[in-house]
Design an enzyme around this catalytic site. Structure first.
Site, mmCIF file in Angstrom:
data_model
loop_
_atom_site.group_PDB
_atom_site.id
_atom_site.type_symbol
_atom_site.label_atom_id
_atom_site.label_comp_id
_atom_site.label_asym_id
_atom_site.label_seq_id
_atom_site.Cartn_x
_atom_site.Cartn_y
_atom_site.Cartn_z
ATOM 1 N N THR A 397 0.881 -1.150 0.000
ATOM 2 C CA THR A 397 0.000 0.000 0.000
ATOM 3 C C THR A 397 0.919 1.200 0.000
ATOM 4 O O THR A 397 2.135 1.050 0.077
ATOM 5 C CB THR A 397 -0.888 -0.084 1.271
ATOM 6 N N GLU A 417 -3.913 -3.673 -2.216
ATOM 7 C CA GLU A 417 -3.859 -4.790 -1.269
ATOM 8 C C GLU A 417 -2.542 -5.541 -1.361
ATOM 9 O O GLU A 417 -1.528 -4.997 -1.026
ATOM 10 C CB GLU A 417 -5.066 -5.723 -1.452
ATOM 11 N N ASP A 437 -9.705 -8.716 1.929
ATOM 12 C CA ASP A 437 -9.732 -8.071 3.255
ATOM 13 C C ASP A 437 -11.032 -8.375 4.000
ATOM 14 O O ASP A 437 -11.186 -7.980 5.161
ATOM 15 C CB ASP A 437 -9.551 -6.551 3.141
ATOM 16 N N SER A 461 -10.676 -2.163 6.531
ATOM 17 C CA SER A 461 -9.294 -1.786 6.229
ATOM 18 C C SER A 461 -8.593 -1.307 7.483
ATOM 19 O O SER A 461 -9.233 -0.811 8.406
ATOM 20 C CB SER A 461 -9.312 -0.651 5.206
ATOM 21 N N GLY A 483 1.238 -1.129 5.552
ATOM 22 C CA GLY A 483 1.724 -2.103 6.532
ATOM 23 C C GLY A 483 0.692 -3.114 6.965
ATOM 24 O O GLY A 483 0.792 -3.673 8.059
HETATM 25 N N1 GLU Z 1 -5.418 -3.916 2.325
HETATM 26 C C1 GLU Z 1 -4.990 -3.385 3.567
HETATM 27 C C2 GLU Z 1 -6.032 -2.519 4.188
HETATM 28 O O1 GLU Z 1 -6.814 -1.950 3.499
HETATM 29 C C3 GLU Z 1 -3.777 -2.557 3.456
HETATM 30 C C4 GLU Z 1 -2.671 -3.382 3.039
HETATM 31 C C5 GLU Z 1 -1.367 -2.736 3.180
HETATM 32 O O2 GLU Z 1 -1.086 -1.934 4.006
HETATM 33 O O3 GLU Z 1 -0.534 -3.117 2.407
HETATM 34 O O4 GLU Z 1 -6.044 -2.358 5.352
#
Ligand code: GLU
Length: 577
Positions: A397, A417, A437, A461, A483
């Site tokens: 992300t 993602e 997710d 998320s 993260g």
């Molecule tokens: N898909 C995750 C979210 O929306 C974030 C993934 C990431 O931080 O790489 O919380």
């Protein structure tokens, strides 16, 4: 179909074998640590995960653009230069501070599940798919929201014509960009089980069968073309025009895990304007994103749970602080796991989750020498029984922060993602796998899971774009991070760094990372924290020493200065003057 399924299984085994340095299910590899200095400016500041993107934002601000104008240019450029992390094929949460009216606006550009899904979407017969199996192909793709959200926000707060915001990204896509070491490394380690299986992404990332090399000048003519049309015709070209048709085709005809997206799913996508989640911490107001992001609620919870502690008398790398932080994080993650989901679909008690009496009750018993123990979710008011679900959010992300010349600001976390999303590439950009997710199990112990898959719903998320305001209501901090589910911890720890330990934003970003998601205490490898393993274990913690790849990009506003901080764990830079 059968052979594709077998390939996925084999590749997932290869992944677990090849991924010994990182945790299983957390396939983000560290790509080095580069010491960075705070960048100081007086007029404006842009901090993004890649120099091309920071400069695209800077160019727009210098032409008189607002923070949201810069954000459009940054996102367009990130689609090209950091394709593994975010792009127009993904979703985003936007905080926009309008400095003239002193108002904070938020835009929810999270992906939605197509109308055809059901709560057993990630089941094969009676068995839940493995996470990695579900990532690849069409099933995991949510209707992308980043572009619509940026357009919606830019229509309200932009100053420059939409068309001009894409010039840098179009030119760089056409002429080529220098592939960064991080992108090259993530391609080379070949950890995405689908990327090589879909011809459009395979030829882009593995030209002539070989992984893209760092330093190569890489063109993306398809993206140049797509962005040119979006610049001329607006986001409708994407949501209602030829791109929508191509997305639907790629998702539904995917050779692995075909999905069921329709043109109607895309045409009806809406970015939602939402009220921010704000609360007071010491003399500051902390504001974040409302659900389906858990960021606003959970970052605030962690801070508030420790408000009664004399943190400034401790050191941020002491056993005492880490033990306190781990207790507060565990309490917050327990609530997150049970309650937080898309509040348009579940009766989410979010006012109750951040109110003072509830958090005071939850904070009882927290102390620096208390042995650490896994905790249960609390009992805020809710009139609907909900069960705890299980899902994993992966660490790929991007976060960027901008303060423009008029003091307007954006804090945007944006994502496809998993690294390289679903692996499906359409007209030069990758499609997300954000539907993974959701919780794969729709119920537990006979109760519905809040974050189960439902048509039109947005997956929960951890993305936590955050802004902090001082006691006079002036903006004092803009920050966020990628993260995966650790994002909440990364952002909270950074806020403690600035607000309690008096660090500047760069110093707070540099702090050795620690997380606890109500499971174990993770200490960042190769940092002085490693020496705390023994003492923390004595206090009952299960400790793991691992890479913790935050990607915090923030701006602090202090004494008339803008201080930009970029995470040494990634390739970002702060630019401004
Ligand atoms: N898909 C995750 C979210 O929306 C974030 C993934 C990431 O931080 O790489 O919380």
């Amino acid at each position: 179909m059968l052979s594709s399924a077998i390939k996925v299984v084999c590749l997932s085994i290869a992944l677990s074998v090849g991924a010994q340095a990182v945790e299983r299910n957390e396939p983000e590899a560290a790509t080095g640590y580069e010491n960075k200095q705070a960048h100081i400016g007086k007029e404006y500041m842009v901090v993004a995960a890649n120099p091309y993107a920071s400069w695209a934002g800077k160019n727009i601000v210098e032409q008189g653009g607002s923070a949201i104008d810069a954000a459009v240019a940054i996102q367009a450029m990130l689609t090209l230069v950091e394709p593994q992390s975010s792009g127009i094929g993904g979703g985003a949460f936007i905080l926009y501070w309008d400095n003239k009216t002193k108002t904070l606006h938020t835009f929810d550009g999270r992906e939605t599940a197509p109308a055809a899904v059901n709560p057993y979407w990630f089941y094969n017969g009676t068995k839940s798919m493995s996470w990695l199996e579900a990532v690849v192909g069409g099933k995991s793709v949510g209707v992308p929201g980043a572009l619509r959200a940026l357009e919606t926000a830019q229509k309200s707060f932009g100053k420059l014509p939409w068309k001009t915001l894409f010039e840098d990204a179009i030119n760089t896509s056409a002429k080529g960009f220098k592939v960064s070491p991080r992108l090259a490394h993530l391609v080379e380690i070949d950890r995405h089980p689908g990327l090589k299986q879909f011809p459009s992404s395979a030829t882009y990332f593995y030209p002539a069968g070989l992984p893209l090399k760092a330093g190569t000048i890489k063109k993306n003519k398809a993206l140049a073309d797509t962005l040119r049309h979006i610049a001329e015709e607006g986001a409708d070209y994407f949501y209602q025009g030829p791109i929508a048709e191509k997305i639907v085709k790629a998702v539904n005809n995917a050779p692995i895990n075909a999905g069921k997206m329709t043109l109607e799913d895309l045409a009806s996508y809406e970015a939602l304007k939402k009220k921010p989640i704000c609360g007071d911490y010491r003399n500051n107001k902390i504001c974040g994103m409302a659900p389906p992001s858990s960021g606003g609620i959970n970052v605030f919870q962690i801070l508030k749970l420790l408000e009664g502690q004399d943190l400034s008398s401790l050191s941020p790398d002491s056993v005492a602080f880490i033990n306190l932080f781990a207790q507060a994080s565990a309490l917050s993650y327990a609530d997150r796991e049970k309650y937080v989901a898309d509040s348009d679909f579940v009766d989410l008690p979010f006012a109750a989750l951040i109110n003072d009496p509830y958090l005071k009750r939850r904070a009882q018993g927290i102390s620096a020498d208390k042995p650490w123990k896994k905790v249960r979710a609390g009992e805020p008011y809710t009139n609907r029984p909900i069960s705890v679900g299980m899902n994993l959010e992966q660490p790929n992300t991007s976060h960027f922060s901008v303060v423009d010349k008029e003091g307007n600001a954006v804090s945007i976390t944006t994502s496809i993602e998993f690294m390289f999303g679903s692996g499906l590439m359409v007209e030069g950009f990758l499609l997300n796998n954000q539907l993974t997710d959701f919780s794969f199990n729709p119920e537990r112990g006979g109760w519905p899971v809040a974050n189960r898959v439902e048509p039109g719903k947005r997956p929960r998320s951890a993305m936590s774009p955050t802004m902090v305001f001082d006691e006079d209501g002036e903006l004092s901090l803009v920050v966020g991070s990628p993260g995966g589910s650790r994002i909440v911890s990364y952002v909270a720890q950074t806020l403690f760094g600035v607000l309690d330990f008096g660090l500047n934003i760069q110093e707070a970003i540099n702090l050795p990372r620690v997380t606890n998601r109500n499971d174990y205490t993770a200490l960042e490898s190769k940092t002085p924290l490693v020496s705390l393993k023994g003492p923390l274990e004595t206090l009952g913690h299960t400790v793991k020493i691992i890479d913790l790849n935050s990607g915090l990009h923030g701006i602090q506003l202090k004494d008339g200065q803008l201080i930009g901080g970029a995470d040494p764990r990634r390739e970002g830079v702060a630019v401004g003057q």
